[in-house]
Enzyme design. Structure first.
Site, mmCIF file in Angstrom:
data_model
loop_
_atom_site.group_PDB
_atom_site.id
_atom_site.type_symbol
_atom_site.label_atom_id
_atom_site.label_comp_id
_atom_site.label_asym_id
_atom_site.label_seq_id
_atom_site.Cartn_x
_atom_site.Cartn_y
_atom_site.Cartn_z
ATOM 1 N N HIS A 152 1.171 -5.938 -5.152
ATOM 2 C CA HIS A 152 -0.330 -6.189 -5.426
ATOM 3 C C HIS A 152 -0.924 -4.617 -5.692
ATOM 4 O O HIS A 152 -1.474 -4.348 -6.790
ATOM 5 C CB HIS A 152 -1.095 -6.636 -4.314
ATOM 6 C CG HIS A 152 -0.433 -8.032 -3.903
ATOM 7 N ND1 HIS A 152 -0.924 -9.131 -4.738
ATOM 8 C CD2 HIS A 152 0.131 -8.418 -2.887
ATOM 9 C CE1 HIS A 152 -0.324 -10.173 -3.992
ATOM 10 N NE2 HIS A 152 0.124 -9.840 -2.906
ATOM 11 N N ASP A 185 0.857 -1.164 -0.087
ATOM 12 C CA ASP A 185 -0.085 0.099 0.000
ATOM 13 C C ASP A 185 0.835 1.224 -0.034
ATOM 14 O O ASP A 185 0.640 2.106 -0.538
ATOM 15 C CB ASP A 185 -0.621 0.050 1.208
ATOM 16 C CG ASP A 185 -1.779 -1.151 1.279
ATOM 17 O OD1 ASP A 185 -1.342 -2.182 1.739
ATOM 18 O OD2 ASP A 185 -3.011 -0.919 1.175
#
Ligand code: RIB
Ligand code: CA
Length: 315
Positions: free
Chosen positions: A241, A22
């Site tokens: 991701h 993130d």
């Protein structure tokens, strides 16, 4: 010249649970997009940590971006975390400066809804559990109409990580994911099918560390921690991701996607949190089919990796 200088700079609100990847996504969004705001959510670690981590990432990178605190718990599911992957604080073992910033508000949902209505061409990118997004849909059912797009890092048509068939962001709050998939179609699902093909390792960490800026050295430490954890699990490199989901918004032409009905399984003993993706020919779909979404399958992984490194070293 960037690896792909033709891309646009979309306006982005990033809903996230920092979290190693993130934090790299924050840097990537700030470099290739116009990062309008960040909302934190409980996920990889608790809301106090994810909120702190969003603030400290923006501080380290010198980003002028507001952070709004979001949901502290899933809608119904018990609170679980991914600290064994991200470390107890969520940012690995990276030395952090004293935090000199505070949240712009304690109400991420109000920020998401208000910003969607007031900012044109806004992309909401959600890279954590979908608790905030589901609550925003309950607060303003017209939210999708006010967005240029909703992209999530989550799910997987043919892959799982927390279970054989469920991905963490959907698994951590499946009721929230079910609301989002049923009420915000069409979204773009950047799932494990593609993020497991965008893998960074020691070479990319070295390129970041060599840049020497505070943000690049910080990101190098995050990636080095993630890479070491992945090696413990027998993986050769670390999937980043969430940054991959950002590139899917800023450089969409690098990704292959197709539209399929997707439903979130809530009740299966072995399948709770699965994004059940109907890949049958469209002739098989009927009125009972779940809403259809753009499922991302593949990417030009080498270019995506270069763009993520480029964003970090130039942020
Ligand atoms: O399954 C991967 C996702 O779960 C990523 O968003 C990672 O940050 C964790 O939240
Ligand atoms: Ca995340």
């Amino acid at each position: 010249m960037t690896a792909d200088a033709t891309a646009s700079r979309p306006r982005i609100v990033l809903d996230c649970d920092p979290g190693l990847d993130d934090a790299i996504a924050i840097l990537t969004a700030a470099h290739f997009g116009e990062l309008v705001g960040i909302t934190s959510v409980n996920g990889n670690v608790g809301i106090e940590h994810t909120t702190h981590n969003a603030l400290v990432t923006a501080q380290i990178a010198g980003l002028d971006v507001p952070v709004h605190r979001g949901a502290a718990r899933p809608l119904i599911a018990p609170t679980m975390d991914a600290a064994r992957i991200h470390g107890a604080t969520g940012l690995g073992d990276v030395a952090l400066p004293e935090l000199r910033r505070s949240v712009a508000s304690e109400d991420a949902v109000a920020f998401l809804c208000d910003t969607a209505r007031s900012v044109d061409d806004l992309h909401l990118v959600a890279v954590g559990p979908l608790t905030n997004v589901a609550l925003a849909l309950r607060h303003d059912p017209d939210l999708p109409r006010h967005l240029a797009g909703l992209t999530i890092m989550g799910g997987g048509a043919h892959a799982g990580n927390v279970t054989p068939v469920a991905e963490f962001n959907v698994w951590a709050d499946p009721e929230a994911a079910a609301i989002v998939f049923s009420e915000a179609a069409p979204l773009t699902m950047v799932g494990l099918d593609v993020t497991h093909k965008v893998l960074l390792g020691g070479d990319e960490a070295a390129r970041m560390r060599a840049a020497g800026t505070p943000a690049a050295v910080f990101a190098a430490g995050l990636l080095e921690f993630a890479y070491a954890r992945c090696r413990e699990f027998g993986l050769e490199a670390a999937p980043v991701h969430d940054a991959t989901a950002i590139i899917a918004v800023t450089h969409p032409h690098l990704f292959r996607r197709s539209r399929h009905p997707v439903a979130v399984e809530l009740h299966g003993e072995h399948t709770r949190g699965m994004t059940v993706t109907d890949v049958r020919p469209p002739a098989a779909f009927d009125d009972s089919s779940p809403p259809a979404h753009d499922v991302v399958w593949d990417a030009d992984a080498a270019t995506v990796i270069d763009l993520i490194v480029e964003a970090v070293v130039n942020c």
